[in-house]
Scaffold this motif. Structure first.
Motif, PDB file in Angstrom:
ATOM      1  N   TRP A   1      -8.614   4.594   8.469  1.00 49.20           N
ATOM      2  CA  TRP A   1      -8.315   4.010   6.929  1.00 49.20           C
ATOM      3  C   TRP A   1      -9.568   4.427   6.424  1.00 49.20           C
ATOM      4  O   TRP A   1     -10.575   3.431   6.499  1.00 49.20           O
TER       5      TRP A   1
ATOM      6  N   HIS B   1     -13.004   3.853   7.668  1.00 47.38           N
ATOM      7  CA  HIS B   1     -14.489   4.431   7.218  1.00 47.38           C
ATOM      8  C   HIS B   1     -15.105   4.888   8.121  1.00 47.38           C
ATOM      9  O   HIS B   1     -16.307   5.267   8.276  1.00 47.38           O
TER      10      HIS B   1
ATOM     11  N   PRO C   1     -10.071   4.562   2.392  1.00 47.57           N
ATOM     12  CA  PRO C   1      -9.936   4.890   0.886  1.00 47.57           C
ATOM     13  C   PRO C   1     -11.076   5.569   0.239  1.00 47.57           C
ATOM     14  O   PRO C   1     -12.343   5.468   0.690  1.00 47.57           O
TER      15      PRO C   1
ATOM     16  N   ALA D   1      -0.547   4.690   0.857  1.00 51.54           N
ATOM     17  CA  ALA D   1      -1.606   5.486   1.080  1.00 51.54           C
ATOM     18  C   ALA D   1      -1.408   6.791   1.290  1.00 51.54           C
ATOM     19  O   ALA D   1      -0.258   7.307   1.540  1.00 51.54           O
TER      20      ALA D   1
ATOM     21  N   ALA E   1       0.960  -1.103  -0.062  1.00 51.10           N
ATOM     22  CA  ALA E   1       0.190  -0.031  -0.034  1.00 51.10           C
ATOM     23  C   ALA E   1       1.106   1.395   0.074  1.00 51.10           C
ATOM     24  O   ALA E   1       1.935   1.312   0.468  1.00 51.10           O
TER      25      ALA E   1
ATOM     26  N   GLU F   1      -9.368   9.067  -5.078  1.00 54.22           N
ATOM     27  CA  GLU F   1      -7.941   9.476  -4.470  1.00 54.22           C
ATOM     28  C   GLU F   1      -7.228   7.893  -4.242  1.00 54.22           C
ATOM     29  O   GLU F   1      -5.975   8.134  -3.685  1.00 54.22           O
ATOM     30  N   GLY F   2      -7.839   6.960  -3.978  1.00 55.82           N
ATOM     31  CA  GLY F   2      -7.041   5.703  -3.610  1.00 55.82           C
ATOM     32  C   GLY F   2      -7.084   5.509  -2.259  1.00 55.82           C
ATOM     33  O   GLY F   2      -7.757   6.017  -1.224  1.00 55.82           O
ATOM     34  N   ASP F   3      -5.928   4.689  -1.655  1.00 53.54           N
ATOM     35  CA  ASP F   3      -5.922   4.597  -0.142  1.00 53.54           C
ATOM     36  C   ASP F   3      -5.612   5.888   0.514  1.00 53.54           C
ATOM     37  O   ASP F   3      -4.935   6.748   0.011  1.00 53.54           O
ATOM     38  N   LYS F   4      -6.188   5.796   1.637  1.00 50.72           N
ATOM     39  CA  LYS F   4      -5.966   7.061   2.500  1.00 50.72           C
ATOM     40  C   LYS F   4      -5.992   6.930   3.831  1.00 50.72           C
ATOM     41  O   LYS F   4      -6.879   5.930   4.418  1.00 50.72           O
TER      42      LYS F   4
END
Length: 157
Positions: free
Chosen positions: A78, A152, A80, A12, A10, A84-87
């Motif tokens: 966490w 989330h 995503p 992120a 990953a 923007e993808g993984d965040k």
């Protein structure tokens, strides 16, 4: 085509913000001039920068103040986001601000247009539900003197 090992890991995007409240416990929101809606003070972490350092840098950029921020995060989320993808999002505790603190904010570059303290029950009127939920986790974590890991904006069980 062979997949390189580093492509499997990953990578992120990181964001870091601060939860500030007024003496009544209402979170501080900022109104950016460059986009619709409200946020908490903070932003993206630059390459080679720690989340805490990014949070402190963003506070100076957005509020014109080097405000103290506790190094222990209140929330690590966490979260995503499709475009923007993984965040991975960090919320640090900035404590309680006085009226004098707020009056001392300097919006030098126009990035921030306004600040406002908002009742926790009214957060969805200002911010997306995911941020409202994350802020409520941060408020609870502050009360419980702990760090919350979330996915989330929900604490896994």
């Amino acid at each position: 085509m062979a997949v390189h090992e580093h492509e499997q890991h990953a990578s992120a995007r990181l964001t870091a913000g601060a939860l500030f409240t007024d003496p009544a416990g209402r979170p501080l929101l900022v109104k950016p001039g460059y986009k619709h809606g409200w946020e908490i003070p903070g932003g993206y972490v630059d390459a080679g920068e720690s989340p805490l350092a990014a949070c402190r840098r963003e506070l100076v950029e957005e509020l014109g103040r080097d405000l103290p921020v506790n190094g222990q995060p209140l929330v690590v989320d966490w979260a995503p986001l499709a475009p923007e993808g993984d965040k991975l999002l960090f919320i640090f505790d900035g404590g309680t601000l006085s009226d004098e603190d707020v009056r001392s904010f300097v919006f030098a570059d126009g990035e921030i247009e306004e600040t406002r303290f908002v009742e926790a029950a009214d957060l969805e009127e200002y911010v997306p539900k995911r941020l409202a939920d994350r802020l409520r986790l941060a408020l609870a974590a502050r009360q419980e003197d702990r760090c919350v890991y979330a996915e989330h904006a929900v604490e896994p069980h």
